[in-house]
Design a protein around this motif. Sequence first.
Motif, short mmCIF file in Angstrom:
data_model
loop_
_atom_site.label_atom_id
_atom_site.label_comp_id
_atom_site.label_asym_id
_atom_site.label_seq_id
_atom_site.Cartn_x
_atom_site.Cartn_y
_atom_site.Cartn_z
N LEU A 29 1.29 -7.02 1.97
CA LEU A 29 0.33 -6.01 1.54
C LEU A 29 0.56 -5.75 0.07
O LEU A 29 1.68 -5.42 -0.32
N THR A 30 -0.46 -5.95 -0.75
CA THR A 30 -0.36 -5.63 -2.17
C THR A 30 -1.37 -4.54 -2.49
O THR A 30 -2.47 -4.51 -1.93
N MET A 31 -0.98 -3.64 -3.39
CA MET A 31 -1.85 -2.53 -3.79
C MET A 31 -1.71 -2.30 -5.28
O MET A 31 -0.64 -2.50 -5.85
N THR A 32 -2.80 -1.86 -5.89
CA THR A 32 -2.78 -1.45 -7.29
C THR A 32 -3.33 -0.04 -7.40
O THR A 32 -4.18 0.38 -6.61
N ASN A 33 -2.83 0.69 -8.37
CA ASN A 33 -3.39 2.00 -8.73
C ASN A 33 -3.81 1.90 -10.19
O ASN A 33 -2.96 1.88 -11.08
N LEU A 34 -5.10 1.81 -10.43
CA LEU A 34 -5.64 1.66 -11.78
C LEU A 34 -5.69 2.97 -12.56
O LEU A 34 -5.94 2.95 -13.76
N SER A 35 -5.46 4.09 -11.90
CA SER A 35 -5.53 5.38 -12.56
C SER A 35 -4.50 5.46 -13.68
O SER A 35 -3.36 5.01 -13.53
N LEU A 36 -4.89 6.05 -14.79
CA LEU A 36 -3.97 6.23 -15.91
C LEU A 36 -3.03 7.41 -15.70
O LEU A 36 -1.95 7.46 -16.30
N ASP A 37 -3.43 8.37 -14.85
CA ASP A 37 -2.63 9.59 -14.76
C ASP A 37 -2.50 10.18 -13.36
O ASP A 37 -1.91 11.23 -13.19
N GLY A 38 -3.00 9.50 -12.34
CA GLY A 38 -2.97 10.10 -11.00
C GLY A 38 -2.24 9.25 -9.98
O GLY A 38 -2.67 8.14 -9.66
#
Length: 105
Positions: A29-38
């Motif tokens: 399972l791979t995940m990304t969080n593109l948010s700059l601040d959250g």
Amino acid sequence: GAKKAGIGEATATDVTHSASIDKDGVVTLTMTNLSLDGDREVEVLLNERNAEVIEASIVTGEMNKHNTFEEKENVVEAAFDAYVTDGRKLKFTIPARSVMMFRLK
């Protein structure tokens, strides 16, 4: 609903994911969080197995950090252990500006 990252019409869902299963039955399972601040709280529910993590890692850091030939360790993969499993559930927080990988058996 899903939160978005970007500006104006140039937005995307800030948390994305992908899952695959290999010939031995190990789920990646791979995940990304593109948010700059959250940071985002995540709960994964597996359909046919308990959430038994055999490996977890993360790449995260400041927005403009990058590796060069001279500075090879600005952005590195690190072990990740800030998760909780409960039966078929896997819970964790994915930090802003990060990529995570879990391997489950």
